[in-house]
Design a protein around this motif. Structure first.
Motif, short mmCIF file in Angstrom:
data_model
loop_
_atom_site.label_atom_id
_atom_site.label_comp_id
_atom_site.label_asym_id
_atom_site.label_seq_id
_atom_site.Cartn_x
_atom_site.Cartn_y
_atom_site.Cartn_z
N LEU A 1 -2.57 -1.89 -1.93
CA LEU A 1 -2.69 -3.32 -1.63
C LEU A 1 -1.73 -4.14 -2.48
CD1 LEU A 1 -6.57 -3.65 -1.30
CD2 LEU A 1 -4.89 -3.63 0.55
N PHE A 2 -1.54 -3.74 -3.73
CA PHE A 2 -0.63 -4.43 -4.63
C PHE A 2 0.80 -4.35 -4.11
CE2 PHE A 2 2.36 -4.32 -8.17
CZ PHE A 2 2.01 -5.44 -8.89
N GLU A 3 1.22 -3.15 -3.70
CA GLU A 3 2.59 -2.97 -3.21
C GLU A 3 2.82 -3.72 -1.90
OE1 GLU A 3 5.28 -1.13 -4.61
OE2 GLU A 3 3.97 -1.38 -6.34
N MET A 4 1.83 -3.71 -1.01
CA MET A 4 1.98 -4.42 0.26
C MET A 4 2.08 -5.91 0.02
SD MET A 4 1.96 -2.12 2.72
CE MET A 4 1.37 -2.84 4.24
N THR B 1 -13.75 -4.54 -4.83
CA THR B 1 -13.23 -5.54 -3.89
C THR B 1 -12.03 -4.99 -3.13
OG1 THR B 1 -13.94 -7.31 -5.41
CG2 THR B 1 -12.38 -7.90 -3.67
N GLY B 2 -11.17 -4.26 -3.86
CA GLY B 2 -10.01 -3.64 -3.24
C GLY B 2 -10.40 -2.64 -2.16
N ILE C 1 -5.43 -11.30 1.87
CA ILE C 1 -5.78 -10.02 1.24
C ILE C 1 -4.70 -9.58 0.26
CG2 ILE C 1 -6.07 -7.55 1.69
CD1 ILE C 1 -7.41 -8.32 4.35
N GLY C 2 -3.46 -9.56 0.74
CA GLY C 2 -2.36 -9.12 -0.12
C GLY C 2 -2.16 -10.01 -1.33
N GLY C 3 -2.18 -11.32 -1.10
CA GLY C 3 -1.97 -12.25 -2.20
C GLY C 3 -3.07 -12.20 -3.22
N PHE C 4 -4.30 -12.10 -2.76
CA PHE C 4 -5.44 -12.09 -3.68
C PHE C 4 -5.41 -10.89 -4.61
CE2 PHE C 4 -9.84 -10.79 -4.62
CZ PHE C 4 -10.27 -11.91 -5.31
#
Length: 372
Positions: A17-20, A140-141, A277-280
């Motif tokens: 999720l962090f990379e996306m 949450t992730g 999602i990605g930003g959070f």
């Protein structure tokens, strides 16, 4: 360190999720034109090489945070300075991502809301999550991982059903030379988003099964890299090279162009969900490591108390970082990779690994002499 543990799956989810994250917003490797998707895969290989450097440091200090083992390697005085610079680096990147998503939200959905208000609401939710600790962030992730993959799968099915994919738009793949593709892959694109995985040196010690870290880290980078490559290829196949590279948000343009059965259209909500999602997750990870790093360097016993002050600093920097979105993007693609990412992602970690190698080799020889 916080007394918490996360599973290998949770670490994989966070890395993915962090990379996306904000990589979904921009035309990643857009200067490579039809070969952009291939350049992303080349950059992913570069990301693997950087990950091996970070994993090498973790192997020497498996129970230490980045801000801790820097001081062990460089000494307390110099190490504390470098550790503090890394904290500033993470705060700066968090502010950049917050600005990315604040500007996008205003442009796309809420044009009449001030940027400060949008960013303030976002950072308040982030700070609340960060205060709960790494375990809550990881859980949450997990939830967001399922949601994001459902959205991406549905999105791909709709694209296919709409019949908008034109593979001829991907030709000629080798319009630019292999040397140019390698140069593009191992410069800007490798730093963003793949090199930013250095932030996880502040999270790796929390993993329950450290022996699986290498496979999980590689899997997270590979999965996100393939997803980003496919999404960029679809962008070009549907929109064409010119529109993809000129569009401020190519993924949004792609989603807006979907029309199935004459009534299923204007699916902008997909973009909004992917954006949130990605930003959070990305801002949460950067903010969490900035808070834990600050607590570690300055010996603060309750790191959660630092969440709001650090969040306020991130908010203020996100507002003053640039006078406009154009200036913000120009800095992010120009000065940041060469003058900020390069030293913090490559030069300093490589020097730390070399020094750690010789230090641990010397300790090994001394222990051998004592035992003999």
């Amino acid at each position: 360190m916080e007394k918490a543990k996360i599973s290998g799956y949770q670490l994989f989810v966070l890395i993915f999720l962090f990379e996306m994250g904000s990589a979904l917003l921009v035309p990643l490797a857009g200067e490579a034109k039809q070969a952009a998707w291939l350049v992303i895969l080349i950059a992913m290989i570069g990301g693997f090489l950087l990950f091996f450097i970070y994993y090498g440091l973790f192997q020497y200090y498996p129970d230490k945070l980045l801000t801790e083992f820097i001081r062990l390697i460089l000494g307390n005085f110099l190490g504390r300075i470098v550790a503090f610079l890394y904290i500033l680096y993470f705060i700066y990147l968090s502010a950049r991502v917050l600005r990315d998503f604040g500007d996008t939200l205003l442009t796309f959905a809420y044009p009449h809301i001030p940027l400060f208000v949008a960013n303030a609401v976002f950072i308040l939710v982030v700070v609340y999550t960060v205060r709960k600790g790494i375990e809550v962030l990881a859980r949450t992730g997990e939830l967001f991982f399922v949601l994001e993959n459902l959205l991406l799968m549905t999105f791909m099915l709709l694209i296919i059903a709409s019949g908008m994919i034109h593979l001829n738009n991907l030709k000629p793949i080798f319009e630019i030379s292999g040397t140019e593709m390698l140069k593009m892959g191992f410069t800007k694109t490798v730093f963003f988003p793949f090199g930013e995985v250095i932030v996880f040196l502040m999270i790796f010690p929390y993993m329950k099964e450290p022996q699986r870290l290498k496979k999980i880290g590689m899997a997270g980078l590979a999965t996100s890299g393939i997803f980003l490559s496919v999404i960029m290829a679809v962008n070009i196949a549907v929109l064409g090279v010119d529109l993809t590279t000129r569009s401020q948000y190519p993924l949004l343009s792609l989603i807006q162009s979907i029309e199935v059965a004459g009534f299923l259209e204007r699916l902008d909500v997909y973009f909004l969900f992917l954006l949130m999602i990605g930003g959070f997750i990305k801002i949460c990870v950067f903010t969490y490591v900035a808070v834990s790093g600050t607590a570690n360097v300055f010996n603060v016993k309750q790191p959660s108390r630092l969440a709001y002050p650090v969040g306020m600093i991130i908010l203020l920097i996100s507002i003053i970082i640039a006078s406009s979105y154009t200036e913000h993007i120009y800095e992010g693609l120009g000065a940041v990779p060469n003058y900020i990412h390069l030293p913090f992602q490559v030069i300093i970690p490589l020097l730390l690994l070399i020094i750690a190698f010789f230090k641990n080799r010397k300790k090994g020889k001394q222990s051998t002499k004592i035992s003999s």
